[in-house]
Design a protein around this motif. Structure first.
Motif, mmCIF file in Angstrom:
data_model
loop_
_atom_site.group_PDB
_atom_site.id
_atom_site.type_symbol
_atom_site.label_atom_id
_atom_site.label_comp_id
_atom_site.label_asym_id
_atom_site.label_seq_id
_atom_site.Cartn_x
_atom_site.Cartn_y
_atom_site.Cartn_z
ATOM 1 N N ARG A 255 -1.713 -24.904 -13.392
ATOM 2 C CA ARG A 255 -2.611 -23.757 -13.564
ATOM 3 C C ARG A 255 -2.516 -22.758 -12.426
ATOM 4 N NH1 ARG A 255 -8.387 -25.998 -14.161
ATOM 5 N NH2 ARG A 255 -7.500 -27.337 -12.560
ATOM 6 N N HIS A 256 -2.320 -23.289 -11.183
ATOM 7 C CA HIS A 256 -2.377 -22.370 -10.025
ATOM 8 C C HIS A 256 -1.038 -21.744 -9.677
ATOM 9 C CE1 HIS A 256 -5.909 -24.741 -9.644
ATOM 10 N NE2 HIS A 256 -5.300 -25.756 -9.080
ATOM 11 N N LEU A 257 0.037 -22.428 -10.006
ATOM 12 C CA LEU A 257 1.329 -21.969 -9.504
ATOM 13 C C LEU A 257 2.080 -21.149 -10.542
ATOM 14 C CD1 LEU A 257 2.340 -25.196 -7.578
ATOM 15 C CD2 LEU A 257 1.381 -23.083 -6.666
ATOM 16 N N ILE B 65 8.645 -25.622 -18.388
ATOM 17 C CA ILE B 65 8.781 -27.029 -18.023
ATOM 18 C C ILE B 65 9.816 -27.701 -18.916
ATOM 19 C CG2 ILE B 65 6.499 -27.308 -16.961
ATOM 20 C CD1 ILE B 65 5.327 -28.324 -19.350
ATOM 21 N N LYS B 66 10.512 -28.679 -18.343
ATOM 22 C CA LYS B 66 11.561 -29.380 -19.083
ATOM 23 C C LYS B 66 11.161 -30.840 -19.260
ATOM 24 C CE LYS B 66 15.842 -28.047 -18.327
ATOM 25 N NZ LYS B 66 17.152 -27.896 -17.621
ATOM 26 N N ILE B 67 10.931 -31.230 -20.497
ATOM 27 C CA ILE B 67 10.562 -32.628 -20.784
ATOM 28 C C ILE B 67 11.722 -33.517 -20.352
ATOM 29 C CG2 ILE B 67 9.827 -34.295 -22.531
ATOM 30 C CD1 ILE B 67 9.063 -32.022 -24.353
ATOM 31 N N ASP B 68 11.442 -34.504 -19.534
ATOM 32 C CA ASP B 68 12.512 -35.348 -19.015
ATOM 33 C C ASP B 68 13.222 -36.117 -20.128
ATOM 34 O OD1 ASP B 68 13.891 -36.361 -16.605
ATOM 35 O OD2 ASP B 68 13.225 -38.285 -17.407
ATOM 36 N N ARG B 69 14.503 -36.309 -19.904
ATOM 37 C CA ARG B 69 15.359 -37.013 -20.848
ATOM 38 C C ARG B 69 14.850 -38.417 -21.194
ATOM 39 N NH1 ARG B 69 20.252 -40.083 -20.643
ATOM 40 N NH2 ARG B 69 20.231 -40.226 -18.381
ATOM 41 N N ALA C 200 2.045 -27.488 -22.818
ATOM 42 C CA ALA C 200 2.814 -26.265 -22.589
ATOM 43 C C ALA C 200 2.295 -25.137 -23.477
ATOM 44 C CB ALA C 200 4.293 -26.523 -22.852
ATOM 45 N N ARG C 201 1.988 -25.482 -24.722
ATOM 46 C CA ARG C 201 1.495 -24.459 -25.644
ATOM 47 C C ARG C 201 0.171 -23.891 -25.153
ATOM 48 N NH1 ARG C 201 0.461 -27.226 -30.338
ATOM 49 N NH2 ARG C 201 2.569 -27.082 -31.170
ATOM 50 N N ASN C 202 -0.740 -24.787 -24.750
ATOM 51 C CA ASN C 202 -2.068 -24.341 -24.333
ATOM 52 C C ASN C 202 -2.041 -23.557 -23.028
ATOM 53 O OD1 ASN C 202 -3.377 -25.380 -26.581
ATOM 54 N ND2 ASN C 202 -3.526 -27.412 -25.645
ATOM 55 N N LEU C 203 -1.087 -23.885 -22.166
ATOM 56 C CA LEU C 203 -0.992 -23.159 -20.896
ATOM 57 C C LEU C 203 -0.070 -21.949 -21.021
ATOM 58 C CD1 LEU C 203 -0.748 -26.113 -18.351
ATOM 59 C CD2 LEU C 203 -2.658 -24.539 -18.612
ATOM 60 N N ASN C 204 0.513 -21.796 -22.204
ATOM 61 C CA ASN C 204 1.429 -20.686 -22.437
ATOM 62 C C ASN C 204 2.633 -20.719 -21.492
ATOM 63 O OD1 ASN C 204 2.273 -18.478 -23.833
ATOM 64 N ND2 ASN C 204 1.079 -17.006 -22.623
ATOM 65 N N ILE C 205 3.198 -21.926 -21.349
ATOM 66 C CA ILE C 205 4.386 -22.113 -20.524
ATOM 67 C C ILE C 205 5.541 -22.460 -21.456
ATOM 68 C CG2 ILE C 205 5.459 -23.592 -18.762
ATOM 69 C CD1 ILE C 205 2.703 -23.997 -17.548
ATOM 70 N N LYS C 206 6.694 -21.875 -21.219
ATOM 71 C CA LYS C 206 7.864 -22.172 -22.040
ATOM 72 C C LYS C 206 8.259 -23.637 -21.910
ATOM 73 C CE LYS C 206 11.471 -19.689 -21.556
ATOM 74 N NZ LYS C 206 12.470 -18.682 -21.122
ATOM 75 N N LEU C 207 8.865 -24.172 -22.960
ATOM 76 C CA LEU C 207 9.176 -25.601 -22.956
ATOM 77 C C LEU C 207 10.616 -25.837 -23.397
ATOM 78 C CD1 LEU C 207 7.901 -28.440 -22.632
ATOM 79 C CD2 LEU C 207 7.338 -28.354 -25.046
#
Ligand code: C2E
Ligand code: MG
Ligand code: MG
Ligand code: MG
Length: 289
Positions: A200-202, A207-211, A239-246
């Motif tokens: 939230r702060h940074l 984010i990349k879901i680990d293998r 990711a969807r809720n924070l609006n971060i690409k995945l």
């Protein structure tokens, strides 16, 4: 370590001592060979860079690529970055290697552009030592300037451990990198620290879901096992809720791709679409895109 060796040696008889000593000696010798080899590797041009596309399942196009180091040593053969990067980290030589890589990536991107490619962001892995001691801001800005690379086309991949560090200098550095116009991606997501508040702060863009989580989905049967699907699904929601690409990494099969697409993770990276390839093969991908 020593305790378990002692235990084994007692259990299995005296010979084991010798076996253990030899194994340890071989390990130390390999470490030394890699450490020395790396110093020459840069000078002798033994390092190269491969690129692995990031592919959008919904739009069916390439939306980026990750730069991955390759080392072919005349003495040791092909050495995996998973083996030599931690050693380069310990010796601090990762700073020189990383600087070389950033320049090389920008140079290659300029060459691709010259050959008519429409580029998408290229991700560069930055390890903790390089992040904290490597003058990353200056290295990036100088390389982008030299080759006239739009900062929107560069991404930096960091692991959770780097980003979680609450020191003021870490947060400042993240913002300064972001201030260049470069995007920040969290690599191997889900394997590091459990605190999620940093998201939230940074200034995190992706984010990349680990293998390791993707790997557990082996067949359609696994899709019914909530213990296997729960973590990828939770990360997709987060990711969807924070609006971060995945991005999902290590996608090797159709079952995995379908599962991800159906559940809202549209971007994948993995052998299923393509293994990492050299810069010429990557140019072909760009030209087709
Ligand atoms: P990473 O950043 O998580 O990179 C993904 C790794 O997974 C790469 O391994 C890639 O080849 C591999 N991979 C991709 N798709 C698949 C798949 O479908 N199946 C499987 N089994 N593997 C897949 P690679 O190239 O051996 O790199 C290993 C690690 O070394 C990287 O993990 C990264 O942490 C580090 N690394 C690589 N290049 C650099 C670099 O230039 N700088 C730094 N600091 N670290 C690097
Ligand atoms: Mg990476
Ligand atoms: Mg990764
Ligand atoms: Mg990984």
């Amino acid at each position: 370590h020593a305790d378990s060796a002692m235990y084994l040696a007692k259990k299995e008889g005296r010979n084991n001592f010798q076996f253990f000593d030899e194994a340890l000696e071989n390990q130390t010798e390999r470490y030394m060979l890699i450490q020395h080899g790396l110093h020459n590797a840069l000078k002798r041009g033994e390092l190269s860079i491969h690129y692995q596309p990031k592919y959008a399942l919904d739009e069916k196009n390439i939306v980026g690529a990750e730069a991955l180091l390759r080392w072919s040593s005349p003495e040791l053969g092909v050495v995996s970055p998973a083996e030599f990067i931690p050693i380069a980290e310990e010796t601090g030589f990762i700073v020189d290697i990383g600087c070389w890589l950033i320049n090389q990536v920008c140079k290659t991107m300029a060459a691709w552009r010259e050959q008519g490619a429409t580029l998408a962001p290229v991700a560069i892995n930055v390890s903790p030592i390089q992040f904290h001691r490597g003058n990353l801001h200056r290295t990036l800005s100088q390389a982008m300037n030299s080759y006239l690379i739009d900062p929107a086309l560069i991404q930096v991949e960091l692991t959770e451990g780097v980003v979680m560090n609450k020191q003021h200098s870490t947060i400042e550095l993240l913002h300064s990198i972001k201030g260049l116009g470069v995007a920040i991606s969290i690599d191997d997501f889900g394997t590091g620290y459990s605190s999620l508040s940093y998201l939230r702060h940074l200034p995190i863009d992706e984010i990349k879901i680990d293998r390791s989580f993707i790997m557990e989905i082996v067949d359609t049967q696994s899709l019914n096992d909530t213990r296997l699907t729960a973590i990828p699904l939770a990360i997709i929601d987060l990711a969807r809720n924070l609006n971060i690409k995945l991005v999902a990494e290590g996608v090797e099969t159709e079952v995995q791709s379908k599962f991800l697409l159906e559940n809202g993770c549209h971007i994948i990276q993995g052998y299923w679409f393509s293994k990492p390839v050299d810069d010429e093969a990557m140019l072909d991908f760009w030209l087709r895109a």
